[in-house]
Design a protein around this motif. Structure first.
Motif, mmCIF file in Angstrom:
data_model
loop_
_atom_site.group_PDB
_atom_site.id
_atom_site.type_symbol
_atom_site.label_atom_id
_atom_site.label_comp_id
_atom_site.label_asym_id
_atom_site.label_seq_id
_atom_site.Cartn_x
_atom_site.Cartn_y
_atom_site.Cartn_z
ATOM 1 N N ASN A 24 0.992 -0.915 0.025
ATOM 2 C CA ASN A 24 0.186 -0.037 0.093
ATOM 3 C C ASN A 24 0.848 1.183 0.124
ATOM 4 O O ASN A 24 1.852 1.277 0.212
ATOM 5 C CB ASN A 24 -1.081 0.022 1.197
ATOM 6 N N GLU A 25 0.239 2.105 -0.359
ATOM 7 C CA GLU A 25 0.607 3.640 -0.427
ATOM 8 C C GLU A 25 -0.313 4.518 0.565
ATOM 9 O O GLU A 25 -1.339 4.463 0.386
ATOM 10 C CB GLU A 25 0.931 4.581 -1.736
ATOM 11 N N ARG A 57 7.994 -0.842 6.188
ATOM 12 C CA ARG A 57 7.285 0.255 5.661
ATOM 13 C C ARG A 57 8.462 1.271 5.302
ATOM 14 O O ARG A 57 9.425 1.516 5.959
ATOM 15 C CB ARG A 57 6.481 1.004 6.806
ATOM 16 N N SER A 58 8.268 1.881 3.951
ATOM 17 C CA SER A 58 9.321 3.061 3.757
ATOM 18 C C SER A 58 8.152 4.020 3.029
ATOM 19 O O SER A 58 6.982 4.161 3.471
ATOM 20 C CB SER A 58 10.333 2.501 2.962
ATOM 21 N N GLY A 89 -9.602 2.124 5.529
ATOM 22 C CA GLY A 89 -8.313 2.201 4.828
ATOM 23 C C GLY A 89 -8.606 2.975 3.437
ATOM 24 O O GLY A 89 -7.601 3.948 2.951
ATOM 25 N N LYS A 90 -9.618 2.573 2.730
ATOM 26 C CA LYS A 90 -10.085 3.086 1.476
ATOM 27 C C LYS A 90 -10.606 4.653 1.662
ATOM 28 O O LYS A 90 -10.085 5.428 0.860
ATOM 29 C CB LYS A 90 -11.132 2.457 0.789
ATOM 30 N N ARG A 96 -3.680 4.131 -2.504
ATOM 31 C CA ARG A 96 -3.765 2.676 -3.166
ATOM 32 C C ARG A 96 -3.234 1.545 -2.488
ATOM 33 O O ARG A 96 -2.313 1.792 -1.612
ATOM 34 C CB ARG A 96 -3.325 2.962 -4.463
ATOM 35 N N TYR A 97 -3.885 0.418 -2.919
ATOM 36 C CA TYR A 97 -3.213 -0.667 -2.124
ATOM 37 C C TYR A 97 -3.426 -1.949 -3.237
ATOM 38 O O TYR A 97 -4.378 -1.887 -4.331
ATOM 39 C CB TYR A 97 -3.840 -1.179 -0.899
ATOM 40 N N THR A 98 -2.731 -3.081 -2.884
ATOM 41 C CA THR A 98 -2.891 -4.133 -3.868
ATOM 42 C C THR A 98 -2.670 -5.446 -2.926
ATOM 43 O O THR A 98 -2.065 -5.268 -1.880
ATOM 44 C CB THR A 98 -1.686 -4.440 -4.788
#
Length: 118
Positions: A24-25, A57-58, A89-90, A96-98
Motif C-alpha cells: 500500500n501507499e 514500511r518506507s 483504509g479506502k 492505493r493498495y494491492t
C-alpha cells in the motif's frame, strides 16, 4: 532486533501454506491508523488458521500474513471488524493498495552467526 511481542521475521512454517501480501501507499494524514493496525493484528492472531505476520514500511507499506489455507483467509476477510478497517483504509489512510494471495510451496532462510539481539 528481537521484539518479545512480535518477531522481526515470522518463524518458518511447514509448507504448503498461504501468504496474503498487502502492499500500500498511505496518505499523509494517518489519524487512528496505528490503533487500527494494532487491533487488526491482534484480531487476526485469534482467527482459525492464522500463522503469523511480517511488516515493512518506507514509501510503500508491505504486510504479509500467513495462513493454513484459503478458507481461513476468506473467513478473515469476512470478519466484520476487518471489513470496517478495510473500508476506513479506502476512505482515510491509503491512496492505493494491492492484495495478492499466494500458496507457499517451499521456503528457506539464513541467519548470520553474528546476529545481535536487542
Amino acid at each position: 532486533m528481537n521484539n518479545p511481542v512480535m518477531p522481526y521475521v515470522s518463524p518458518l512454517f511447514p509448507p504448503p501454506y498461504y501468504a496474503v501480501i498487502f502492499t500500500n501507499e498511505q496518505v499523509e494524514e494517518l489519524e487512528g491508523y496505528s490503533k487500527m493496525a494494532e487491533e487488526m493484528e491482534r484480531l487476526a492472531a485469534q482467527q482459525k488458521g492464522y500463522l503469523g505476520m511480517d511488516h515493512a514500511r518506507s514509501e510503500q507499506g508491505i504486510t504479509v500474513s500467513y495462513w493454513k489455507n484459503e478458507e481461513d483467509i476468506l473467513a478473515w476477510k469476512a470478519v466484520q471488524e476487518h471489513s470496517l478497517a478495510q473500508q476506513n483504509g479506502k476512505n482515510k489512510w491509503y491512496s492505493r493498495y494491492t492484495v495478492r494471495v499466494c500458496r507457499v510451496e517451499r521456503e528457506y532462510s539464513w541467519e548470520s552467526n553474528n546476529a545481535i539481539d536487542e
